[in-house]
Motif scaffolding. Structure first.
Motif, short mmCIF file in Angstrom:
data_model
loop_
_atom_site.label_atom_id
_atom_site.label_comp_id
_atom_site.label_asym_id
_atom_site.label_seq_id
_atom_site.Cartn_x
_atom_site.Cartn_y
_atom_site.Cartn_z
N PRO A 18 15.14 -7.71 -11.47
CA PRO A 18 14.05 -7.25 -12.34
C PRO A 18 12.79 -6.82 -11.60
CG PRO A 18 14.91 -9.38 -13.07
CD PRO A 18 15.56 -9.05 -11.76
N LEU A 19 12.57 -7.28 -10.38
CA LEU A 19 11.39 -6.88 -9.62
C LEU A 19 11.40 -5.39 -9.31
CD1 LEU A 19 8.78 -7.62 -8.14
CD2 LEU A 19 10.18 -8.21 -6.15
N LEU A 59 0.94 -5.64 -5.91
CA LEU A 59 0.74 -5.30 -7.33
C LEU A 59 2.03 -5.46 -8.12
CD1 LEU A 59 -1.55 -2.15 -7.00
CD2 LEU A 59 -2.19 -4.37 -7.95
N ALA A 60 3.17 -5.10 -7.52
CA ALA A 60 4.46 -5.24 -8.21
C ALA A 60 4.80 -6.71 -8.43
CB ALA A 60 5.55 -4.55 -7.42
N VAL A 61 4.58 -7.53 -7.42
CA VAL A 61 4.88 -8.97 -7.56
C VAL A 61 3.96 -9.59 -8.60
CG1 VAL A 61 4.78 -11.18 -6.34
CG2 VAL A 61 5.87 -9.21 -5.26
N ARG A 62 2.70 -9.20 -8.57
CA ARG A 62 1.74 -9.74 -9.56
C ARG A 62 2.15 -9.34 -10.98
NH1 ARG A 62 -3.74 -7.22 -10.34
NH2 ARG A 62 -4.58 -8.46 -12.01
N SER A 63 2.56 -8.10 -11.15
CA SER A 63 3.01 -7.63 -12.46
C SER A 63 4.28 -8.35 -12.89
CB SER A 63 3.26 -6.12 -12.41
OG SER A 63 3.85 -5.66 -13.58
N GLU A 72 5.22 -11.36 -12.03
CA GLU A 72 4.91 -12.75 -12.37
C GLU A 72 4.26 -12.87 -13.74
OE1 GLU A 72 2.64 -14.12 -9.07
OE2 GLU A 72 4.41 -14.42 -7.81
N LYS A 73 3.62 -11.81 -14.22
CA LYS A 73 2.97 -11.85 -15.53
C LYS A 73 3.95 -11.64 -16.68
CE LYS A 73 -1.65 -10.19 -14.48
NZ LYS A 73 -2.60 -9.10 -14.71
#
Length: 109
Positions: free
Chosen positions: A31-32, A80-84, A86-87
């Motif tokens: 999904p990442l 930014l992708a990892v942060r998105s 995780e949200k």
């Protein structure tokens, strides 16, 4: 099972129909990747990299600015992708969602 030559394997791997199918499979399995391919995230990473590159170009040399461009783009893109990712809401299978909905309906009765 017959062995394929390297050329045949490359042609099969790069066939347009196969690329779309493999991309969809990769997004389902990981999904990442969906967040990494999001144009909003890539655009923001590009903007961050451009600003940092201009600052480095003014303060330092073009060579250092080039290095800053590459490093800041990839670093901000991944962060930014990892942060998105995780949200996002936790993944719930359809069967579990229906079971949860059924149990909530029974509790209300």
């Amino acid at each position: 099972m017959a062995e394929q030559s390297v050329g045949e394997g490359m042609r099969e791997m790069l066939a347009p129909g196969n690329v779309n199918e493999r991309l969809e499979e990769a997004v389902d399995e990981r999904p990442l990747i969906k967040h990494l391919l999001d144009f909003g995230i890539v655009g923001r990473a590009l903007l961050i990299a451009a600003v940092l590159t201009i600052i480095a170009l003014i303060l330092f040399s073009p060579m250092i600015a080039g290095i800053v461009l590459i490093l800041s783009f990839f670093a901000s893109w991944v962060l930014l992708a990892v942060r998105s990712y995780e949200k996002r809401r936790p993944t719930v299978r359809t069967a579990e969602r229906h079971e949860a909905g059924d149990s909530e309906d029974r509790e209300e009765d």
